[in-house]
Design an enzyme around this catalytic site. Structure first.
Site, short mmCIF file in Angstrom:
data_model
loop_
_atom_site.label_atom_id
_atom_site.label_comp_id
_atom_site.label_asym_id
_atom_site.label_seq_id
_atom_site.Cartn_x
_atom_site.Cartn_y
_atom_site.Cartn_z
N HIS A 74 1.92 -14.04 -10.75
CA HIS A 74 0.96 -12.99 -11.10
C HIS A 74 -0.17 -13.01 -10.07
O HIS A 74 -0.93 -13.97 -9.99
CB HIS A 74 0.41 -13.24 -12.52
CG HIS A 74 -0.17 -12.03 -13.14
ND1 HIS A 74 -1.40 -11.52 -12.78
CD2 HIS A 74 0.32 -11.20 -14.09
CE1 HIS A 74 -1.64 -10.44 -13.51
NE2 HIS A 74 -0.61 -10.22 -14.31
N LEU A 75 -0.26 -11.95 -9.28
CA LEU A 75 -1.23 -11.89 -8.19
C LEU A 75 -2.59 -11.40 -8.70
O LEU A 75 -2.81 -10.19 -8.85
CB LEU A 75 -0.69 -10.98 -7.08
CG LEU A 75 0.66 -11.41 -6.50
CD1 LEU A 75 1.23 -10.32 -5.60
CD2 LEU A 75 0.55 -12.72 -5.76
#
Length: 156
Positions: A74-75
């Site tokens: 998850h950026l």
């Protein structure tokens, strides 16, 4: 039982998952793993494991390994609200990917400019036992980690 080495998708400072300032990740609601605080520059997020790209969103992706271990990258936190701004995908959902393969170009300065935290949680999806995830020395020490270095191992 299989052991899966999960690599860091980016270079940066390794962070214990419980130190991520988001309860969904810090409390293991999605699964257990670790995180990386990236440098404030444009970076290439790479695949932390080999497998099939099960889910691709502009700000996150899930890879399912041959041993059926799902790994989520998850950026940034709350980056879903950006609707893809600051992210460029280099792969398509359903692709077979290799560990270390570039997945998404991540414009960290653009995320920071929007007031969002750029930290990158990496978790084993639906892992309910924290003891099944063993953090690397870098995570335990809060040390810098290179892209492609082992972030943690998952015992599934």
């Amino acid at each position: 039982m299989s052991i899966t080495s999960v690599l860091s998708p980016i270079a940066g400072r390794a962070v214990a998952l419980q130190d991520v300032p988001d309860p969904v990740f810090s409390q293991g609601m999605v699964g257990y793993g670790a995180a990386v605080d990236p440098p404030h520059q444009v970076v290439e997020a790479v695949a932390p494991v080999s497998g099939t790209l099960l889910k691709l969103m502009p700000h996150a992706f899930v890879i399912l390994t041959a041993d059926k271990v799902g790994v989520l990258v998850h950026l940034g936190l709350d980056t879903v609200a950006l609707e893809g701004e600051g992210f460029t995908a280099h792969v398509a959902q359903g692709d077979a990917v290799e560990a270390g393969q570039p997945m998404i170009t991540y414009d960290v300065p653009a995320i920071v400019a929007k007031g969002l935290n750029p930290i990158v949680p990496v978790v084993v999806m639906d892992e309910r036992k924290a003891d099944n995830v063993v953090a690397s020395e870098a995570v335990l020490e809060g040390a810098d980690v290179d892209s492609g270095a082992t972030l943690f191992t998952a015992n599934a």
